[in-house]
Design a protein around this motif. Structure first.
Motif, mmCIF file in Angstrom:
data_model
loop_
_atom_site.group_PDB
_atom_site.id
_atom_site.type_symbol
_atom_site.label_atom_id
_atom_site.label_comp_id
_atom_site.label_asym_id
_atom_site.label_seq_id
_atom_site.Cartn_x
_atom_site.Cartn_y
_atom_site.Cartn_z
ATOM 1 N N ASP A 167 3.302 -4.409 -7.542
ATOM 2 C CA ASP A 167 3.092 -3.477 -8.602
ATOM 3 C C ASP A 167 2.914 -4.273 -10.021
ATOM 4 O OD1 ASP A 167 2.842 -1.353 -6.727
ATOM 5 O OD2 ASP A 167 4.821 -0.605 -7.131
ATOM 6 N N THR B 110 2.594 3.912 -1.759
ATOM 7 C CA THR B 110 2.656 4.501 -3.023
ATOM 8 C C THR B 110 3.925 5.090 -3.353
ATOM 9 O OG1 THR B 110 1.537 6.452 -2.521
ATOM 10 C CG2 THR B 110 -0.079 4.691 -3.219
ATOM 11 N N ASP C 79 -6.129 4.363 -3.662
ATOM 12 C CA ASP C 79 -6.186 3.722 -2.467
ATOM 13 C C ASP C 79 -7.251 2.932 -2.374
ATOM 14 O OD1 ASP C 79 -3.790 5.434 -1.848
ATOM 15 O OD2 ASP C 79 -4.983 6.676 -0.663
ATOM 16 N N LEU D 27 0.835 -1.202 -0.074
ATOM 17 C CA LEU D 27 0.000 -0.052 0.032
ATOM 18 C C LEU D 27 0.895 1.338 -0.036
ATOM 19 C CD1 LEU D 27 -2.835 -1.256 2.568
ATOM 20 C CD2 LEU D 27 -2.804 -1.248 0.031
ATOM 21 N N ARG E 198 -5.517 -5.884 -3.346
ATOM 22 C CA ARG E 198 -4.190 -6.487 -2.930
ATOM 23 C C ARG E 198 -4.330 -6.862 -1.383
ATOM 24 N NH1 ARG E 198 0.744 -2.476 -4.714
ATOM 25 N NH2 ARG E 198 0.172 -2.211 -6.808
ATOM 26 N N ARG F 143 -6.470 -0.301 -4.540
ATOM 27 C CA ARG F 143 -5.215 -1.295 -4.166
ATOM 28 C C ARG F 143 -5.608 -1.921 -2.754
ATOM 29 N NH1 ARG F 143 -0.108 1.172 -6.109
ATOM 30 N NH2 ARG F 143 0.895 0.572 -4.156
ATOM 31 N N GLU G 130 -5.284 -3.038 -11.826
ATOM 32 C CA GLU G 130 -5.585 -1.616 -11.312
ATOM 33 C C GLU G 130 -5.614 -0.527 -12.283
ATOM 34 O OE1 GLU G 130 -3.555 -2.917 -6.929
ATOM 35 O OE2 GLU G 130 -2.512 -1.307 -8.425
ATOM 36 N N ARG H 15 -4.979 7.863 -12.338
ATOM 37 C CA ARG H 15 -4.288 7.190 -11.165
ATOM 38 C C ARG H 15 -3.098 8.064 -10.708
ATOM 39 N NH1 ARG H 15 -0.752 2.816 -12.480
ATOM 40 N NH2 ARG H 15 -1.580 1.698 -10.512
#
Length: 564
Positions: free
Chosen positions: A35, A28, A175, A26, A182, A178, A42, A53
């Protein structure tokens, strides 16, 4: 106490690797191998939604995005609940909900509360359970964690790693995506498979009708895609079950292993979030201290509730066969596992149950209420730590004045605007809960309690406390499927969700725009043991001052009357 030790050991043992994974997944600002795994999906979802994004939001844009999405989700869920009678995936022919029950249900699930004024298997279609309920059970905990990440980027990241205030706090939609892809989806998939293995139903077929062995009568057994919902209801600090009696039903919680899995899932992500935020922010000492306070509060509450439920039920007082309080409990779990679940479910914003909390002894009920008053003993996903930060801000204000310094937080001055909103967010709970409770008990026809005297007050107090704390559990016995309870709880639900979550985001945004003062010998060290103790003291004192009088009139008076 072996069950207590086992569950805490499993919780900590699983939260450590999960927290490390979440910290990498998480963040970024630090690219990772994850990723390459999740990035294409995503990116495709962001393009489909028309979201850039790479664009970062200001704190106010982030806050507005949260509110707009939740308003849309509430309206859509409300329409689905009212129209389910004519919509597909309704093999049992369940009619649409009344407008006020549908509104309460939509707001309840959109605020990560899952307070249910209906019986799930009898009043919701498969479409409502899956499209509306389960969707909200993924998006609402993800929102809490997303707001926590935004606060972490703007307030908690150390100055060497922090972005400028102009760079924004992140992208809410990225956010949210993800976190769901994830974290929540993989965990829910694994948990659901374990529950299916243990016997929880997972089917879209209608209710099963079987012939009973005694008398040959027919019995209708509701079923559906239960395992998927139970997995995310536990992991996402949601709590709303497929069946009315929740996880006390064998179809939701069939075995001892399933019970342990569901119990540990209650606290898993909230505890792992501490580790993730420590990695992203670089403030490991601060998060270690916060985790220590949360664990201390958790152990204290759990021990109190387990002790209470080992005492005999008052109705059996003085009998030779009197043992632990087993009223309202599954005998296959006994008093300890029931008390453990009850304590843990109120230490988070979960609210699921494997026993009827209304049947707990008064001392146990007191422990459950205190968990929700405090609401930062882990708390909901993301929002528990955000709530703790509110108390940390108040403690920093008090501590700075005690050492003769201008109030500050991480070198940023705490001024009138910030303290006004911090105070409002903290005081909103006693003002809302006590005010609504006073109105309800002033008009007995509104309250609809099933018990007179002290316990009747506890029932009303618990319902509004559960709504504001976004917990969702209840002392059953209220006639709560009425316009009064539905609409008054909507007020508590909305205030309890958005004020404590979004005020810290605004404060973090304001502070990020201020100049950071250099740390000196007289500066308040928020990571020190003294400040950790000060914050813990503020949490306890604020909640005792706010709620001790009503606790004396409710569970404490009830306990004393039984002892007499």
């Amino acid at each position: 106490m072996s069950a207590l030790t086992l569950c805490y050991a499993l919780l900590i043992g699983l939260a450590l690797p999960l927290g490390l994974y979440m910290g990498r997944a998480l963040d970024t600002h630090r690219p990772s191998a994850l990723d390459r795994l999740f990035g294409p999906l995503e990116a495709a979802l962001m393009r489909l939604a028309g979201v850039d994004r790479r664009a970062s939001m200001t704190w106010s844009a982030y806050l507005l995005a949260v509110l707009k999405l939740h308003l849309l989700l509430i309206v859509l869920a409300w329409l689905v609940f009212m129209g389910q009678g004519v919509l597909p995936l309704n093999p049992d022919g369940i009619p649409g909900m009344h407008w006020d029950t549908a509104l309460h249900t939509a707001v309840s699930f959109a605020t990560n509360t899952n307070q249910q004024h209906y019986s799930g298997q009898a009043q919701l279609s498969y479409l409502s359970q899956t499209l509306a309920i389960v969707t909200l059970q993924f998006l609402t905990p993800a929102t809490g964690l997303a707001v926590l990440l935004a606060i972490t980027r703007s307030l908690l990241r150390r100055p060497a790693a922090a972005d400028s205030a102009a760079a924004g706090v992140g992208n809410y939609y990225l956010d949210l995506t993800r976190i769901v892809i994830r974290v929540l989806l993989p965990l829910a998939l694994v948990t659901a498979l374990v529950l299916v293995w243990q016997g929880v139903p997972a089917t879209y077929q209608g209710a099963q009708r079987v012939t009973m062995l005694e008398g040959g009568a027919l019995q209708t057994i509701p079923r559906g895609p239960v395992a998927a919902m139970v997995a995310i209801k536990q992991l996402g600090t949601n709590g709303g079950g497929w069946y009315g009696p929740n996880s006390s039903v064998p179809l939701e919680n069939p075995t001892a292993l399933a019970d342990v899995v569901e119990s540990v899932a209650l606290l898993l992500i909230p505890l792992a979030s501490l580790i993730a935020v420590a990695m992203i922010s670089g403030r490991r000492r601060l998060l270690l201290g916060i985790g220590g306070v949360m664990l201390a509060l958790s152990l204290s509450s759990t021990t109190l509730v387990m002790f209470s439920e080992r005492l005999p039920n008052a109705a059996l007082h003085g009998l030779a066969l009197a043992g632990p309080n087993l009223e309202g409990k599954e005998l296959r779990f006994g008093s300890d596992l029931s008390a453990l679940w009850g304590s843990w479910t109120t230490q988070t914003s979960n609210g699921s149950v494997n026993a009827m909390l209304d049947s707990f002894n008064p001392l146990g009920g007191l422990g459950l209420l205190m968990d929700m008053f405090v609401n930062v003993t882990f708390g909901g996903i993301g929002v528990g730590l955000i709530g703790y930060l509110l108390y940390l801000m108040l403690a920093a204000f008090i501590g700075s004045l005690m050492v003769g310094r201008a109030p500050e937080l991480f070198g940023k001055p705490l001024e009138t605007r910030e303290m006004r909103w911090i105070s409002l967010a903290i005081l909103a709970q006693p003002l809302s809960v006590l005010g609504l409770s006073a109105l309800a008990v002033s008009f007995p026809g509104l309250a609809g309690t099933s018990n007179p005297g002290y316990h009747g007050l506890s029932q009303v107090l618990y319902e509004y406390t559960s709504a504001f704390a976004n917990n969702g559990s209840g002392f059953e016995g209220l006639a709560d499927a009425t316009p009064w309870w539905n609409l008054s709880c909507v007020v508590a639900l909305a205030l309890g969700r958005f004020l404590p979550m979004l005020v810290p985001l605004a404060v973090a945004g304001w502070l990020a725009g201020k100049r950071t003062a250099p740390q000196g010998r007289g500066s308040l060290d928020l990571e020190s043991g003294a400040c950790v103790g000060l914050t813990a003291g503020v949490i306890v004192i604020v909640n005792l001052l706010g709620f001790l009088p009503v606790l004396v009139l409710g569970p404490i008076a009830e306990q004393l009357s039984l002892a007499g």
